[in-house]
Scaffold this active site. Structure first.
Site: not given
Ligand SMILES: Cc1cc2nc3c(=O)[nH]c(=O)nc-3n(C[C@H](O)[C@H](O)[C@H](O)COP(=O)(O)OP(=O)(O)OC[C@H]3O[C@@H](n4cnc5c(N)ncnc54)[C@H](O)[C@@H]3O)c2cc1C
Length: 385
Positions: A124, A130, A155-156, A242, A339-340, A363, A365
């Site tokens: 996705l 994101g 990030f898949i 989730r 601790g350390g 999935e 944040t």
């Molecule tokens: C190790 C790893 C594995 C993953 N696996 C998959 C996968 O298998 N398939 C897949 O599709 N994706 C996957 N992801 C993607 C993951 O779901 C996204 O990284 C996540 O949804 C956040 O998107 P972003 O990294 O672009 O952060 P951003 O959307 O850029 O967010 C940055 C910050 O802004 C905050 N923020 C954004 N919008 C708002 C809002 N409206 N209100 C308040 N705060 C907000 C966020 O909470 C975050 O703190 C993976 C990510 C990682 C790191």
């Protein structure tokens, strides 16, 4: 606490606990240090039937559900959260087919995925999409009996190790999320390419990779549902998956607590084990209580989802939010108790803290989970007026 698991669920838990203790834990530090995805463990998980847990019996699975997947994830994550994803992310990749696939797609793809012969992944996220997943740009343009996919997913999880990818792409960019569709893409289709392999803070035994579609030809019969239903398929998928992240977080927290209790019993300062100090005891008590409260919510949410209840989005988001925040808090406190020594890679505890962080991010944040919960509350209140 007793969660009144059935005999079958208890047997599954005991089986996975044994695999985690005997096969996963001894390898965890090495896989983490070297960032290795273990095919040997995949083979063991496959032989033990773990890939079939969420697949209906008619398609070669054991026809269990989200609760059983939660049990598997929790037990594996006590030993290694990264390794857990070899199973949990394949379930995530399968969910779109299980939830919205047609008979032909289910018959063609699910039996081999249930067997663990192949792994699945879910695509996705994109560089510009994101949290705002609706801003996706990957395009799927119809060309006779194929779609031509162009775009990049980032990030898949299971990227590069999976054979089957469920992908959300725009068939009608004018319509935004209502113009998105879901597809099953095999890694041997022309135009399917692997991009950058990620070097991560935690869950280093999991493969995370960019997936590139470069004029990738996907047969029309691989579209899941109708054109325009892709975003709905993705949201339904996340509602079901989730609790898997939540239970991974639970396993991380429980694994860290177990290590912290053992350490506190043996580390002597001021002439006594630190476990006899009330300050440490209070920390351990809070950690255990928070874990149990999170587990109660995760199991209740999983049971509700398995009962085919409506409006599962709210409980699914709640359990992921709570369990992941608990995992972060508990693992940070566990490092404190060490601790350390807790800060040193010679000890296993710092890995739990690094692994916990991702559960607050992927999935959706935890900020996004709060949005899902609040919107559902406000919608429910409005519908009662
Ligand atoms: C190790 C790893 C594995 C993953 N696996 C998959 C996968 O298998 N398939 C897949 O599709 N994706 C996957 N992801 C993607 C993951 O779901 C996204 O990284 C996540 O949804 C956040 O998107 P972003 O990294 O672009 O952060 P951003 O959307 O850029 O967010 C940055 C910050 O802004 C905050 N923020 C954004 N919008 C708002 C809002 N409206 N209100 C308040 N705060 C907000 C966020 O909470 C975050 O703190 C993976 C990510 C990682 C790191």
């Amino acid at each position: 606490m007793d969660y009144f698991l059935t005999e079958e669920q208890t047997a599954l838990r005991d089986l996975v606990r044994k695999i985690a203790d005997e096969k996963v834990r001894p390898l965890a530090a090495k896989l983490d240090r070297e960032g290795i995805f273990s095919w040997d463990l995949v083979k063991i998980f496959a032989e033990s039937g773990l890939y079939g847990v969420v697949v209906p019996e008619a398609y070669g699975g054991t026809g269990q559900g989200v609760l059983e997947l939660a049990i598997v994830s929790e037990e594996l994550a006590k030993a290694c959260a990264g390794v857990t994803l070899a199973v949990a992310a394949s379930a995530l990749g399968m969910f779109p087919i299980i939830i919205s696939g047609n008979e032909e797609q289910k018959n063609r793809y699910l039996p081999e995925l249930a067997e663990g012969k192949h792994l699945a992944a879910f695509c996705l996220t994109e560089p510009e999409a994101g949290s705002d997943a609706g801003s996706l740009r990957t395009r799927a343009k119809r060309d006779g009996d194929h779609y031509i996919l162009n775009g990049t997913k980032v990030f898949i999880t299971n990227g590069g190790v999976a054979h089957i990818y469920t992908v959300i792409a725009l068939t009608d960019p004018e319509k935004g999320t209502r113009g998105a569709s879901a597809f099953i893409v095999q890694d041997d289709y022309p135009g399917f390419k692997l991009g950058k392999e990620e070097d991560k803070m935690g869950i280093r035994a999991s493969a995370t990779r960019e997936i590139i579609f470069d004029d990738c030809r996907v047969p029309v019969e691989n579209r899941i549902g109708r054109e325009g239903e892709g975003f709905k398929v993705a949201m339904k998928t996340l509602d079901k998956s989730r609790p898997g992240v939540a239970s991974q977080a639970l396993g991380i927290a429980q694994g860290a607590l177990d290590l912290a209790v053992d350490y506190a019993r043996t580390r002597v300062q001021f002439g006594q084990p630190i476990a006899s100090l009330q300050g440490i005891q209070f920390m351990l008590a809070d950690m255990a209580t928070q874990i149990e409260a999170a587990r109660a919510l995760v199991y209740a949410a999983a049971r509700m989802i398995d009962s085919d209840a409506r409006n599962i989005g709210q409980v699914s988001a709640m359990c992921k939010l709570m369990a992941s925040d608990v995992a972060m808090k508990v693992t940070t406190d566990a490092v404190q108790i060490f601790g350390g020594y807790g800060y040193m890679r010679d000890y296993p505890i710092e890995k739990f803290m690094r692994d916990a962080k991702i559960t607050q991010i992927y999935e959706g944040t935890n900020q996004i989970q709060r949005m899902v919960i609040a919107r559902s509350l406000i919608r429910d209140a409005a519908s009662k007026k």
